[in-house]
Design an enzyme around this catalytic site. Structure first.
Site, PDB file in Angstrom:
ATOM      1  CE1 TYR A 144      -4.117   1.947   0.887  1.00  0.00           C
ATOM      2  CE2 TYR A 144      -2.677   3.085   2.435  1.00  0.00           C
ATOM      3  CZ  TYR A 144      -3.879   3.001   1.745  1.00  0.00           C
ATOM      4  OH  TYR A 144      -4.834   3.981   1.926  1.00  0.00           O
TER       5      TYR A 144
ATOM      6  CE  LYS B  95      -3.796   4.998  -1.224  1.00  0.00           C
ATOM      7  NZ  LYS B  95      -4.826   5.318  -2.217  1.00  0.00           N
TER       8      LYS B  95
HETATM    9  P1  NAP Z   1     -13.368   2.264   1.692  1.00  0.00           P
HETATM   10  O1  NAP Z   1     -14.396   2.706   2.686  1.00  0.00           O
HETATM   11  O2  NAP Z   1     -12.858   0.866   1.788  1.00  0.00           O
HETATM   12  O3  NAP Z   1     -13.940   2.548   0.240  1.00  0.00           O
HETATM   13  C1  NAP Z   1     -13.221   2.190  -0.902  1.00  0.00           C
HETATM   14  C2  NAP Z   1     -14.204   1.871  -2.004  1.00  0.00           C
HETATM   15  O4  NAP Z   1     -13.458   1.508  -3.175  1.00  0.00           O
HETATM   16  C3  NAP Z   1     -15.129   0.694  -1.661  1.00  0.00           C
HETATM   17  O5  NAP Z   1     -16.459   1.000  -1.963  1.00  0.00           O
HETATM   18  C4  NAP Z   1     -14.581  -0.411  -2.547  1.00  0.00           C
HETATM   19  O6  NAP Z   1     -15.535  -1.366  -2.917  1.00  0.00           O
HETATM   20  C5  NAP Z   1     -14.109   0.386  -3.750  1.00  0.00           C
HETATM   21  N1  NAP Z   1     -13.208  -0.388  -4.587  1.00  0.00           N
HETATM   22  C6  NAP Z   1     -12.257  -1.284  -4.193  1.00  0.00           C
HETATM   23  N2  NAP Z   1     -11.650  -1.827  -5.248  1.00  0.00           N
HETATM   24  C7  NAP Z   1     -12.238  -1.295  -6.354  1.00  0.00           C
HETATM   25  C8  NAP Z   1     -12.051  -1.482  -7.744  1.00  0.00           C
HETATM   26  N3  NAP Z   1     -11.135  -2.329  -8.216  1.00  0.00           N
HETATM   27  N4  NAP Z   1     -12.831  -0.773  -8.596  1.00  0.00           N
HETATM   28  C9  NAP Z   1     -13.770   0.084  -8.134  1.00  0.00           C
HETATM   29  N5  NAP Z   1     -13.983   0.312  -6.826  1.00  0.00           N
HETATM   30  C10 NAP Z   1     -13.229  -0.375  -5.942  1.00  0.00           C
HETATM   31  O7  NAP Z   1     -12.073   3.190   1.751  1.00  0.00           O
HETATM   32  P2  NAP Z   1     -11.866   4.725   2.189  1.00  0.00           P
HETATM   33  O8  NAP Z   1     -11.313   4.716   3.559  1.00  0.00           O
HETATM   34  O9  NAP Z   1     -13.056   5.532   1.863  1.00  0.00           O
HETATM   35  O10 NAP Z   1     -10.654   5.099   1.220  1.00  0.00           O
HETATM   36  C11 NAP Z   1     -10.813   5.783  -0.010  1.00  0.00           C
HETATM   37  C12 NAP Z   1      -9.424   6.099  -0.573  1.00  0.00           C
HETATM   38  O11 NAP Z   1      -8.688   6.879   0.370  1.00  0.00           O
HETATM   39  C13 NAP Z   1      -8.578   4.865  -0.852  1.00  0.00           C
HETATM   40  O12 NAP Z   1      -7.791   5.056  -2.003  1.00  0.00           O
HETATM   41  C14 NAP Z   1      -7.703   4.771   0.370  1.00  0.00           C
HETATM   42  O13 NAP Z   1      -6.524   4.068   0.113  1.00  0.00           O
HETATM   43  C15 NAP Z   1      -7.468   6.242   0.664  1.00  0.00           C
HETATM   44  N6  NAP Z   1      -7.079   6.524   2.042  1.00  0.00           N
HETATM   45  C16 NAP Z   1      -7.904   6.221   3.090  1.00  0.00           C
HETATM   46  C17 NAP Z   1      -7.494   6.527   4.381  1.00  0.00           C
HETATM   47  C18 NAP Z   1      -8.338   6.211   5.608  1.00  0.00           C
HETATM   48  O14 NAP Z   1      -7.856   6.424   6.738  1.00  0.00           O
HETATM   49  N7  NAP Z   1      -9.548   5.745   5.470  1.00  0.00           N
HETATM   50  C19 NAP Z   1      -6.242   7.121   4.607  1.00  0.00           C
HETATM   51  C20 NAP Z   1      -5.444   7.421   3.509  1.00  0.00           C
HETATM   52  C21 NAP Z   1      -5.874   7.130   2.233  1.00  0.00           C
HETATM   53  P3  NAP Z   1     -15.698  -2.720  -2.053  1.00  0.00           P
HETATM   54  O15 NAP Z   1     -16.104  -2.284  -0.664  1.00  0.00           O
HETATM   55  O16 NAP Z   1     -16.746  -3.493  -2.781  1.00  0.00           O
HETATM   56  O17 NAP Z   1     -14.342  -3.371  -2.058  1.00  0.00           O
END
Ligand code: NAP
Length: 252
Positions: free
Chosen positions: A153, A157
Site C-alpha cells: 500500500y 501510494k
Molecule cells: P473504503 O471505505 O474501503 O472505500 C473504498 C471503495 O473503493 C469501496 O467501496 C470499494 O468497494 C471500492 N473499490 C475497491 N476496489 C475497487 C475497484 N477495483 N474498482 C472500483 N472500486 C473499488 O475506503 P476509504 O477509507 O473511503 O478510502 C478511499 C481512498 O482513500 C482509498 O484510495 C484509500 O486508500 C485512501 N485513504 C484512506 C485513508 C483512511 O484512513 N480511510 C487514509 C489514507 C488514504 P468494495 O467495498 O466493494 O471493495
C-alpha cells in the site's frame, strides 16, 4: 470565483471518502458518476445526491479492468456528458509484514491503486483535452511515508505521488491540473476493518489514533471531500502537481 457546472467521476464512491466526495461535488453543482465495483452498491450515494437535488449516475466497474474502465467512461460521457473531473479514490488494503505478504496481496493493491488510476486517467483525459479543461485528483496516503505492514500500500501510494506530478507536467498545457491528497486516519470501513484485524475495539482504535494527531481527532470523509472540492474548482487552476497532506498535522 464561482465554479462552473461540470461532469465528475468519483471511483470507489459507494462508501467512505468516495461517497462524501461524490456528495460534495454534487453540492458544488457538478453531475457526478458514482463508480464502484458493483453498480448496486452505488445506489445509496446516488439516492442521497438525488434527494439533495443533485444529478448522479451509478456505474459498476472494476477500475483495474481496462475494458470495464473504457465502458464506464463512455457510459458517463453518453449519459451525463464528457467527464472533465476525475477523482481516483477506489482503494483496497491487503496488509501484512513483508515476509508474509503474498504476490496476490502485492498485485491486488498495485492493480487497484496504480493500474486503476492509470486506466481511469487515460480514459478520462481524452474528454478533458478535448474540452481544454480538466481536474484529476488522486488519493495518496500518509502511508506513502512508510507504514509497518503496508509495503504494498505505501509503495502504491508513493507511486501515485510520482504519477500525479508527471501527469501535471504532461497535461498542464491542456488546462488540466493534477493533484494528490494524502489523508491521515479517516474513519471509514477501511480503518474499521484494520481495527478488527488487529483486534482493537473501533472506539478505542479511534481514540488511540486521535491521541497521535495534533488536532486531537481522527478525520471524517468530509475533511477529504473539502480538499477535493478546492482542487477541482475553477479557483485552483494554478495549483498542479501538488500533494496535500490532510492529516490533522504535518503527518499522522
Ligand atoms: P473504503 O471505505 O474501503 O472505500 C473504498 C471503495 O473503493 C469501496 O467501496 C470499494 O468497494 C471500492 N473499490 C475497491 N476496489 C475497487 C475497484 N477495483 N474498482 C472500483 N472500486 C473499488 O475506503 P476509504 O477509507 O473511503 O478510502 C478511499 C481512498 O482513500 C482509498 O484510495 C484509500 O486508500 C485512501 N485513504 C484512506 C485513508 C483512511 O484512513 N480511510 C487514509 C489514507 C488514504 P468494495 O467495498 O466493494 O471493495
Amino acid at each position: 470565483m464561482s465554479t462552473e457546472s461540470r461532469v465528475a467521476i468519483v471511483t470507489g464512491a459507494a462508501q467512505g471518502i468516495g461517497a462524501a466526495t461524490a456528495e460534495r461535488l454534487a453540492q458544488d453543482g457538478h453531475a457526478v458518476a458514482v463508480v464502484d465495483l458493483k453498480e448496486d452498491n452505488c445506489a445509496d450515494t446516488v439516492a442521497r445526491i438525488t434527494k439533495a437535488g443533485g444529478n448522479a449516475l451509478a456505474v459498476g466497474a472494476d477500475v483495474s479492468d481496462s475494458d470495464a474502465v473504457e465502458q464506464a467512461v463512455a457510459r458517463v460521457a453518453d449519459v451525463l456528458g464528457p467527464p472533465t473531473i476525475l477523482v481516483n479514490n477506489a482503494g483496497v488494503t491487503r496488509d501484512n509484514l513483508l515476509f508474509k505478504m503474498t504476490e496476490v496481496d502485492w498485485d491486488t493493491v498495485m492493480g487497484v491503486h496504480l493500474r486503476g488510476s492509470f486506466l481511469m486517467s487515460k480514459a478520462a483525459q481524452a474528454h478533458m483535452t478535448a474540452a481544454k479543461w480538466g481536474r484529476i485528483v488522486n488519493l495518496s496516503s500518509t502511508s506513502a511515508l512508510g507504514n509497518r505492514g503496508q509495503a504494498n500500500y505505501s509503495a502504491a501510494k508513493a507511486g501515485l505521488q510520482g504519477f500525479t506530478k508527471t501527469l501535471a507536467i504532461e497535461l498542464g498545457k491542456f488546462g488540466i491540473t493534477v493533484n494528490a491528497i494524502a489523508p491521515g486516519f479517516i474513519a471509514t470501513e477501511m480503518t474499521k476493518a484494520t481495527a478488527e484485524r488487529v483486534g482493537v475495539a473501533w472506539e478505542d482504535y479511534k481514540k488511540g489514533a486521535a491521541a497521535q494527531i495534533p488536532v486531537a481527532r481522527v478525520g471524517a470523509p468530509e475533511d477529504i471531500a473539502n480538499a477535493v472540492s478546492f482542487f477541482t474548482g475553477d479557483a485552483a487552476g494554478f495549483v498542479s502537481g501538488q500533494v496535500l497532506y490532510v492529516a490533522g498535522g504535518p503527518k499522522a
